[in-house]
Design a protein around this motif. Sequence first.
Motif, PDB file in Angstrom:
ATOM      1  N   LYS A  26     -20.340  -4.042  -5.544  1.00  0.00           N
ATOM      2  CA  LYS A  26     -19.598  -5.192  -5.012  1.00  0.00           C
ATOM      3  C   LYS A  26     -20.140  -6.493  -5.598  1.00  0.00           C
ATOM      4  O   LYS A  26     -19.371  -7.355  -6.043  1.00  0.00           O
ATOM      5  N   ARG A  27     -21.457  -6.641  -5.631  1.00  0.00           N
ATOM      6  CA  ARG A  27     -22.061  -7.860  -6.176  1.00  0.00           C
ATOM      7  C   ARG A  27     -21.700  -8.077  -7.635  1.00  0.00           C
ATOM      8  O   ARG A  27     -21.486  -9.199  -8.078  1.00  0.00           O
ATOM      9  N   SER A  28     -21.610  -6.975  -8.379  1.00  0.00           N
ATOM     10  CA  SER A  28     -21.342  -7.086  -9.813  1.00  0.00           C
ATOM     11  C   SER A  28     -19.864  -7.312 -10.124  1.00  0.00           C
ATOM     12  O   SER A  28     -19.516  -7.618 -11.265  1.00  0.00           O
ATOM     13  N   GLY A  29     -18.996  -7.136  -9.133  1.00  0.00           N
ATOM     14  CA  GLY A  29     -17.559  -7.275  -9.354  1.00  0.00           C
ATOM     15  C   GLY A  29     -16.874  -5.974  -9.713  1.00  0.00           C
ATOM     16  O   GLY A  29     -15.642  -5.902  -9.736  1.00  0.00           O
ATOM     17  N   ARG A  30     -17.647  -4.928  -9.951  1.00  0.00           N
ATOM     18  CA  ARG A  30     -17.044  -3.657 -10.354  1.00  0.00           C
ATOM     19  C   ARG A  30     -16.297  -2.988  -9.197  1.00  0.00           C
ATOM     20  O   ARG A  30     -15.294  -2.299  -9.413  1.00  0.00           O
ATOM     21  N   TYR A  31     -16.778  -3.189  -7.992  1.00  0.00           N
ATOM     22  CA  TYR A  31     -16.105  -2.568  -6.852  1.00  0.00           C
ATOM     23  C   TYR A  31     -14.671  -3.080  -6.737  1.00  0.00           C
ATOM     24  O   TYR A  31     -13.734  -2.300  -6.553  1.00  0.00           O
ATOM     25  N   ASP A  32     -14.498  -4.384  -6.863  1.00  0.00           N
ATOM     26  CA  ASP A  32     -13.159  -4.948  -6.731  1.00  0.00           C
ATOM     27  C   ASP A  32     -12.221  -4.474  -7.835  1.00  0.00           C
ATOM     28  O   ASP A  32     -10.999  -4.450  -7.652  1.00  0.00           O
ATOM     29  N   GLU A  33     -12.786  -4.076  -8.968  1.00  0.00           N
ATOM     30  CA  GLU A  33     -11.953  -3.509 -10.030  1.00  0.00           C
ATOM     31  C   GLU A  33     -11.351  -2.181  -9.589  1.00  0.00           C
ATOM     32  O   GLU A  33     -10.204  -1.864  -9.932  1.00  0.00           O
ATOM     33  N   PHE A  34     -12.117  -1.401  -8.833  1.00  0.00           N
ATOM     34  CA  PHE A  34     -11.580  -0.143  -8.301  1.00  0.00           C
ATOM     35  C   PHE A  34     -10.468  -0.408  -7.286  1.00  0.00           C
ATOM     36  O   PHE A  34      -9.465   0.310  -7.243  1.00  0.00           O
ATOM     37  N   VAL A  35     -10.645  -1.430  -6.465  1.00  0.00           N
ATOM     38  CA  VAL A  35      -9.600  -1.783  -5.501  1.00  0.00           C
ATOM     39  C   VAL A  35      -8.324  -2.188  -6.242  1.00  0.00           C
ATOM     40  O   VAL A  35      -7.224  -1.737  -5.909  1.00  0.00           O
ATOM     41  N   SER A  36      -8.478  -3.005  -7.260  1.00  0.00           N
ATOM     42  CA  SER A  36      -7.319  -3.461  -8.031  1.00  0.00           C
ATOM     43  C   SER A  36      -6.609  -2.293  -8.710  1.00  0.00           C
ATOM     44  O   SER A  36      -5.368  -2.264  -8.786  1.00  0.00           O
ATOM     45  N   LEU A  37      -7.377  -1.335  -9.186  1.00  0.00           N
ATOM     46  CA  LEU A  37      -6.782  -0.169  -9.847  1.00  0.00           C
ATOM     47  C   LEU A  37      -5.927   0.617  -8.869  1.00  0.00           C
ATOM     48  O   LEU A  37      -4.809   1.044  -9.186  1.00  0.00           O
ATOM     49  N   HIS A  38      -6.435   0.809  -7.656  1.00  0.00           N
ATOM     50  CA  HIS A  38      -5.661   1.540  -6.652  1.00  0.00           C
ATOM     51  C   HIS A  38      -4.384   0.789  -6.295  1.00  0.00           C
ATOM     52  O   HIS A  38      -3.316   1.391  -6.154  1.00  0.00           O
ATOM     53  N   ARG A  39      -4.472  -0.503  -6.176  1.00  0.00           N
ATOM     54  CA  ARG A  39      -3.281  -1.310  -5.891  1.00  0.00           C
ATOM     55  C   ARG A  39      -2.264  -1.180  -7.020  1.00  0.00           C
ATOM     56  O   ARG A  39      -1.058  -1.066  -6.790  1.00  0.00           O
ATOM     57  N   GLN A  40      -2.745  -1.206  -8.258  1.00  0.00           N
ATOM     58  CA  GLN A  40      -1.857  -1.129  -9.420  1.00  0.00           C
ATOM     59  C   GLN A  40      -1.070   0.176  -9.444  1.00  0.00           C
ATOM     60  O   GLN A  40       0.115   0.187  -9.804  1.00  0.00           O
ATOM     61  N   TYR A  41      -1.726   1.262  -9.058  1.00  0.00           N
ATOM     62  CA  TYR A  41      -1.078   2.572  -9.154  1.00  0.00           C
ATOM     63  C   TYR A  41      -0.530   3.069  -7.827  1.00  0.00           C
ATOM     64  O   TYR A  41      -0.117   4.221  -7.727  1.00  0.00           O
ATOM     65  N   TYR A  42      -0.509   2.196  -6.822  1.00  0.00           N
ATOM     66  CA  TYR A  42       0.184   2.557  -5.594  1.00  0.00           C
ATOM     67  C   TYR A  42       1.679   2.273  -5.813  1.00  0.00           C
ATOM     68  O   TYR A  42       2.201   1.217  -5.439  1.00  0.00           O
ATOM     69  N   VAL A  43       2.323   3.207  -6.448  1.00  0.00           N
ATOM     70  CA  VAL A  43       3.741   3.089  -6.794  1.00  0.00           C
ATOM     71  C   VAL A  43       4.518   4.022  -5.862  1.00  0.00           C
ATOM     72  O   VAL A  43       4.197   5.209  -5.760  1.00  0.00           O
ATOM     73  N   THR A  44       5.518   3.519  -5.179  1.00  0.00           N
ATOM     74  CA  THR A  44       6.285   4.355  -4.257  1.00  0.00           C
ATOM     75  C   THR A  44       7.421   5.058  -4.987  1.00  0.00           C
ATOM     76  O   THR A  44       7.811   4.677  -6.093  1.00  0.00           O
ATOM     77  N   ASP A  45       7.975   6.074  -4.336  1.00  0.00           N
ATOM     78  CA  ASP A  45       9.066   6.797  -4.987  1.00  0.00           C
ATOM     79  C   ASP A  45      10.397   6.049  -4.886  1.00  0.00           C
ATOM     80  O   ASP A  45      11.418   6.517  -5.390  1.00  0.00           O
ATOM     81  N   ALA A  46      10.382   4.872  -4.275  1.00  0.00           N
ATOM     82  CA  ALA A  46      11.568   4.012  -4.304  1.00  0.00           C
ATOM     83  C   ALA A  46      11.625   3.183  -5.591  1.00  0.00           C
ATOM     84  O   ALA A  46      12.650   2.579  -5.886  1.00  0.00           O
ATOM     85  N   GLU A  47      10.508   3.172  -6.315  1.00  0.00           N
ATOM     86  CA  GLU A  47      10.447   2.423  -7.565  1.00  0.00           C
ATOM     87  C   GLU A  47      10.791   3.341  -8.733  1.00  0.00           C
ATOM     88  O   GLU A  47      10.573   4.554  -8.674  1.00  0.00           O
ATOM     89  N   SER A  48      11.292   2.743  -9.815  1.00  0.00           N
ATOM     90  CA  SER A  48      11.753   3.548 -10.947  1.00  0.00           C
ATOM     91  C   SER A  48      10.674   3.810 -11.984  1.00  0.00           C
ATOM     92  O   SER A  48      10.879   4.557 -12.923  1.00  0.00           O
ATOM     93  N   ARG A  49       9.493   3.202 -11.817  1.00  0.00           N
ATOM     94  CA  ARG A  49       8.443   3.385 -12.821  1.00  0.00           C
ATOM     95  C   ARG A  49       7.591   4.617 -12.521  1.00  0.00           C
ATOM     96  O   ARG A  49       7.675   5.190 -11.435  1.00  0.00           O
ATOM     97  N   PRO A  50       6.770   5.055 -13.480  1.00  0.00           N
ATOM     98  CA  PRO A  50       5.924   6.235 -13.269  1.00  0.00           C
ATOM     99  C   PRO A  50       4.986   6.046 -12.088  1.00  0.00           C
ATOM    100  O   PRO A  50       4.471   4.956 -11.849  1.00  0.00           O
TER     101      PRO A  50
END
Length: 286
Positions: A26-50
């Motif tokens: 968390k201090r290094s900023g790497r933890y928040d990168e994992f959070v951002s990655l999960h947000r990026q790939y939280y794609v629902t099946d109502a969306e047309s992208r992969p």
Amino acid sequence: MYSRKNQRNLTRTEKKRLVGAILELKRSGRYDEFVSLHRQYYVTDAESRPRPAHMTPSFFPWHRRYLLEFEKALQSVDSGVTVPYWDWTQDNTPAASLWAEDFLGGNGRAGDRQVTTGPFAYAEGNWRIRAGITDERFLRRDFGRPSAPVTLPTKAEVDRALSDPVYDAVPWNSVSITGFRNRIEGWGIRGVRGVGNHNRVHRWVGGSMAGAASPDDPVFWLHHAYIDLLWTRWQKAHPRARYLPDRAPAAGDPQRGRIFALDDPMPPWDAKPSQLLDHSRLYRYV
């Protein structure tokens, strides 16, 4: 080869080392990168992208790789740290050991649901939720959601999912009525079943765990380690079963280009589900 332990069996020293490694990420900023990655790939099946991560057959292999990447990051801080698992069918109350002050801290307080105990409490100064994801800067929990009560899944509900001999089924999304994947991922299907298993745990913890930025709560990793363990148990129970779909949907199928078959590279790592079916050379569960 290393081991992932049940969180209830961690020693005081093991808890301290895990918490220390998480706080350093968390201090290094790497933890928040994992959070951002999960947000990026939280794609629902109502969306047309992969959608490699959720409402999809690759739910299990995508999160297995995600956990491995996080574990690798932890081990770059402390080589002896691994991700423990939380069996929420057993440790299913706010008094369970993982919510202790020396580990993950407890429930959020009344009103704003802010977690005020343990190392991830905002007042400790080490766990600030990154601006732009939510309006709050602090970790939130709302155990059992008293305003609309939620219970943790039972062993019987997990056993029902484990007994399904088929990995996944058409339409390969949140309304797949049969198949182990959606029984565990737990999307509610009108007239068939309510929200279950994996999804219900996110709802039970509530607060920060209830949305796409759910890794903001460190319990996310313990929850998903248990989900990974359940996949392993299902594979052992059904040795002849296979990941499905084994081939990409045919041209004209609405899921073509949106889901990941056995040998389709999943972003962001270009890892194929076929490469993540067996973890036995990397780690074991004890």
